[in-house]
Design a protein around this motif. Structure first.
Motif, PDB file in Angstrom:
ATOM      1  N   TYR A  21       0.929  -7.990  -8.441  1.00 45.24           N
ATOM      2  CA  TYR A  21      -0.251  -7.457  -7.770  1.00 45.24           C
ATOM      3  C   TYR A  21      -1.511  -8.262  -8.045  1.00 45.24           C
ATOM      4  CZ  TYR A  21       2.757  -3.411  -7.267  1.00 45.24           C
ATOM      5  OH  TYR A  21       3.799  -2.583  -6.961  1.00 45.24           O
ATOM      6  N   GLY A  22      -1.415  -9.269  -8.884  1.00 43.19           N
ATOM      7  CA  GLY A  22      -2.594 -10.053  -9.236  1.00 43.19           C
ATOM      8  C   GLY A  22      -3.569  -9.202 -10.024  1.00 43.19           C
ATOM      9  N   SER A  23      -4.844  -9.318  -9.695  1.00 39.31           N
ATOM     10  CA  SER A  23      -5.870  -8.563 -10.420  1.00 39.31           C
ATOM     11  C   SER A  23      -6.250  -7.266  -9.698  1.00 39.31           C
ATOM     12  CB  SER A  23      -7.120  -9.433 -10.584  1.00 39.31           C
ATOM     13  OG  SER A  23      -7.616  -9.787  -9.304  1.00 39.31           O
ATOM     14  N   ARG A  67      -3.345  14.729  18.342  1.00 37.69           N
ATOM     15  CA  ARG A  67      -3.652  13.292  18.375  1.00 37.69           C
ATOM     16  C   ARG A  67      -3.224  12.641  17.072  1.00 37.69           C
ATOM     17  NH1 ARG A  67      -9.724  12.587  19.932  1.00 37.69           N
ATOM     18  NH2 ARG A  67     -10.013  14.786  19.545  1.00 37.69           N
ATOM     19  N   THR A  68      -2.812  11.393  17.175  1.00 37.67           N
ATOM     20  CA  THR A  68      -2.423  10.657  15.973  1.00 37.67           C
ATOM     21  C   THR A  68      -3.680  10.315  15.175  1.00 37.67           C
ATOM     22  OG1 THR A  68      -0.506   9.730  17.094  1.00 37.67           O
ATOM     23  CG2 THR A  68      -1.246   8.609  15.104  1.00 37.67           C
ATOM     24  N   GLN A  69      -3.645  10.660  13.910  1.00 31.99           N
ATOM     25  CA  GLN A  69      -4.741  10.378  12.986  1.00 31.99           C
ATOM     26  C   GLN A  69      -4.336   9.226  12.080  1.00 31.99           C
ATOM     27  OE1 GLN A  69      -7.632  12.253  13.218  1.00 31.99           O
ATOM     28  NE2 GLN A  69      -6.580  13.148  14.969  1.00 31.99           N
ATOM     29  N   HIS A  70      -5.314   8.487  11.610  1.00 32.06           N
ATOM     30  CA  HIS A  70      -5.057   7.358  10.724  1.00 32.06           C
ATOM     31  C   HIS A  70      -5.897   7.497   9.459  1.00 32.06           C
ATOM     32  CE1 HIS A  70      -2.898   5.140  13.857  1.00 32.06           C
ATOM     33  NE2 HIS A  70      -3.790   5.670  14.685  1.00 32.06           N
ATOM     34  N   ALA A  71      -5.314   7.105   8.351  1.00 29.68           N
ATOM     35  CA  ALA A  71      -6.038   7.116   7.081  1.00 29.68           C
ATOM     36  C   ALA A  71      -5.547   5.944   6.245  1.00 29.68           C
ATOM     37  CB  ALA A  71      -5.790   8.416   6.328  1.00 29.68           C
ATOM     38  N   VAL A  72      -6.442   5.368   5.473  1.00 26.88           N
ATOM     39  CA  VAL A  72      -6.083   4.319   4.521  1.00 26.88           C
ATOM     40  C   VAL A  72      -6.399   4.857   3.134  1.00 26.88           C
ATOM     41  CG1 VAL A  72      -6.481   1.957   3.757  1.00 26.88           C
ATOM     42  CG2 VAL A  72      -6.590   2.493   6.187  1.00 26.88           C
ATOM     43  N   LEU A  73      -5.363   5.002   2.332  1.00 28.77           N
ATOM     44  CA  LEU A  73      -5.508   5.535   0.974  1.00 28.77           C
ATOM     45  C   LEU A  73      -5.333   4.406  -0.028  1.00 28.77           C
ATOM     46  CD1 LEU A  73      -3.097   8.545   1.471  1.00 28.77           C
ATOM     47  CD2 LEU A  73      -5.533   8.462   1.933  1.00 28.77           C
ATOM     48  N   GLN A  74      -6.051   4.475  -1.111  1.00 25.29           N
ATOM     49  CA  GLN A  74      -5.922   3.473  -2.161  1.00 25.29           C
ATOM     50  C   GLN A  74      -5.004   4.028  -3.248  1.00 25.29           C
ATOM     51  OE1 GLN A  74      -7.044   0.366  -1.865  1.00 25.29           O
ATOM     52  NE2 GLN A  74      -7.867   0.952   0.119  1.00 25.29           N
ATOM     53  N   VAL A  75      -3.852   3.405  -3.420  1.00 20.79           N
ATOM     54  CA  VAL A  75      -2.865   3.838  -4.404  1.00 20.79           C
ATOM     55  C   VAL A  75      -3.032   2.987  -5.664  1.00 20.79           C
ATOM     56  CG1 VAL A  75      -0.413   4.081  -4.893  1.00 20.79           C
ATOM     57  CG2 VAL A  75      -1.259   4.471  -2.580  1.00 20.79           C
ATOM     58  N   PRO A  76      -3.224   3.603  -6.811  1.00 15.86           N
ATOM     59  CA  PRO A  76      -3.343   2.833  -8.055  1.00 15.86           C
ATOM     60  C   PRO A  76      -2.067   2.055  -8.363  1.00 15.86           C
ATOM     61  CG  PRO A  76      -4.085   5.093  -8.375  1.00 15.86           C
ATOM     62  CD  PRO A  76      -3.421   5.034  -7.036  1.00 15.86           C
ATOM     63  N   VAL A  77      -2.223   0.822  -8.753  1.00 13.67           N
ATOM     64  CA  VAL A  77      -1.079  -0.029  -9.090  1.00 13.67           C
ATOM     65  C   VAL A  77      -0.278   0.578 -10.231  1.00 13.67           C
ATOM     66  CG1 VAL A  77      -0.458  -2.310 -10.015  1.00 13.67           C
ATOM     67  CG2 VAL A  77      -2.158  -2.116  -8.203  1.00 13.67           C
ATOM     68  N   SER A  78      -0.926   1.319 -11.096  1.00 14.35           N
ATOM     69  CA  SER A  78      -0.236   1.925 -12.242  1.00 14.35           C
ATOM     70  C   SER A  78       0.830   2.933 -11.801  1.00 14.35           C
ATOM     71  CB  SER A  78      -1.236   2.599 -13.169  1.00 14.35           C
ATOM     72  OG  SER A  78      -1.919   3.631 -12.490  1.00 14.35           O
ATOM     73  N   LEU A  79       0.757   3.426 -10.560  1.00 15.30           N
ATOM     74  CA  LEU A  79       1.756   4.370 -10.061  1.00 15.30           C
ATOM     75  C   LEU A  79       2.911   3.685  -9.346  1.00 15.30           C
ATOM     76  CD1 LEU A  79      -0.555   7.152  -8.595  1.00 15.30           C
ATOM     77  CD2 LEU A  79       0.636   7.127 -10.788  1.00 15.30           C
ATOM     78  N   LEU A  80       2.806   2.388  -9.156  1.00 15.45           N
ATOM     79  CA  LEU A  80       3.849   1.634  -8.444  1.00 15.45           C
ATOM     80  C   LEU A  80       4.706   0.876  -9.442  1.00 15.45           C
ATOM     81  CD1 LEU A  80       1.584   0.190  -5.622  1.00 15.45           C
ATOM     82  CD2 LEU A  80       3.099   2.176  -5.492  1.00 15.45           C
ATOM     83  N   TYR A  81       5.846   1.436  -9.722  1.00 22.28           N
ATOM     84  CA  TYR A  81       6.775   0.766 -10.638  1.00 22.28           C
ATOM     85  C   TYR A  81       8.173   0.851 -10.070  1.00 22.28           C
ATOM     86  CZ  TYR A  81       6.642   5.627 -12.291  1.00 22.28           C
ATOM     87  OH  TYR A  81       6.633   6.985 -12.362  1.00 22.28           O
ATOM     88  N   PRO A  82       9.047  -0.092 -10.453  1.00 22.64           N
ATOM     89  CA  PRO A  82      10.407  -0.119  -9.878  1.00 22.64           C
ATOM     90  C   PRO A  82      11.250   1.065 -10.302  1.00 22.64           C
ATOM     91  CG  PRO A  82      10.135  -1.846 -11.527  1.00 22.64           C
ATOM     92  CD  PRO A  82       8.819  -1.169 -11.367  1.00 22.64           C
TER      93      PRO A  82
END
Length: 82
Positions: A21-23, A67-82
Motif C-alpha cells: 500500500y506504500g505510505s 435511483r442508483t447512489q454512489h459513495a466513496v468510503l475510505q477504508v483503513p489499510v489496517s483492516l485489509l489483511y490476507p
C-alpha cells in the motif's frame, strides 16, 4: 447482492499477502447501491463493516429511492489483511 428488510449482505474477498500500500493510510472503496422506497418517517442507513469494524454509516434519504447512489468510503489499510 440483494437484501430484503433489515438484513445483511456479506461480500467476501481475498487479498494477496504481498499487497503493498506504500505510505497510504486508507484506500478508497467505491460503492454503488440502490434501494426501494420505505415508509415515510423511517430512518434508514447503510452500514459498512470490514472484519468486524464499522468503516462507515451512510444515511439513506427516502426521497432518493429507486435511483442508483454512489459513495466513496475510505477504508483503513489496517483492516485489509490476507
Amino acid at each position: 447482492l440483494k437484501v430484503t428488510g433489515s438484513g445483511s449482505a456479506r461480500l467476501y474477498f481475498r487479498l494477496p499477502p504481498d499487497l503493498y500500500y506504500g505510505s497510504r493510510a486508507t484506500v478508497p472503496l467505491r460503492l454503488a447501491y440502490r434501494y426501494s422506497q420505505f415508509a415515510p418517517g423511517t430512518k434508514a442507513s447503510l452500514q459498512v463493516r470490514m472484519n468486524g469494524v464499522q468503516v462507515s454509516l451512510i444515511a439513506v434519504p427516502a426521497k432518493e429511492s429507486g435511483r442508483t447512489q454512489h459513495a466513496v468510503l475510505q477504508v483503513p489499510v489496517s483492516l485489509l489483511y490476507p
